[in-house]
Scaffold this motif. Sequence first.
Motif, PDB file in Angstrom:
ATOM      1  N   LEU A  46       0.826  -1.211   0.000  1.00 14.25           N
ATOM      2  CA  LEU A  46       0.000   0.000   0.000  1.00 14.25           C
ATOM      3  C   LEU A  46       0.859   1.259   0.000  1.00 14.25           C
ATOM      4  O   LEU A  46       0.566   2.229  -0.719  1.00 14.25           O
ATOM      5  N   MET A  47       1.924   1.278   0.796  1.00  7.78           N
ATOM      6  CA  MET A  47       2.798   2.455   0.840  1.00  7.78           C
ATOM      7  C   MET A  47       3.542   2.634  -0.483  1.00  7.78           C
ATOM      8  O   MET A  47       3.748   3.767  -0.920  1.00  7.78           O
ATOM      9  N   ALA A  48       3.947   1.546  -1.112  1.00  9.91           N
ATOM     10  CA  ALA A  48       4.614   1.649  -2.416  1.00  9.91           C
ATOM     11  C   ALA A  48       3.649   2.198  -3.464  1.00  9.91           C
ATOM     12  O   ALA A  48       4.023   3.056  -4.281  1.00  9.91           O
ATOM     13  N   ALA A  49       2.396   1.730  -3.438  1.00 14.08           N
ATOM     14  CA  ALA A  49       1.396   2.244  -4.376  1.00 14.08           C
ATOM     15  C   ALA A  49       1.127   3.725  -4.119  1.00 14.08           C
ATOM     16  O   ALA A  49       0.982   4.506  -5.074  1.00 14.08           O
ATOM     17  N   LEU A  50       1.070   4.122  -2.868  1.00 20.04           N
ATOM     18  CA  LEU A  50       0.867   5.530  -2.523  1.00 20.04           C
ATOM     19  C   LEU A  50       2.039   6.367  -3.003  1.00 20.04           C
ATOM     20  O   LEU A  50       1.857   7.453  -3.568  1.00 20.04           O
TER      21      LEU A  50
END
Length: 64
Positions: A46-50
């Motif tokens: 999720l943090m990488a996508a953000l």
Amino acid sequence: MSHTKASTWQIIKAVLGAFIGVQSEKQRLQDFQSDSAVPYIVTGILMAALFVSVLLLIVSFVVP
């Protein structure tokens, strides 16, 4: 080695530390004592996508 359940804030701190490559030995040991790696993996994805989304947003504003 006792297994514990990490709090949401601990998981976020661990993933952010991994993103920038800085983490204390105490934090690393605490992370590896967690019951499951799934919350860390999901949070990391999720943090990488953000991060990618924010970069794309910045580029779309800079490049017409």
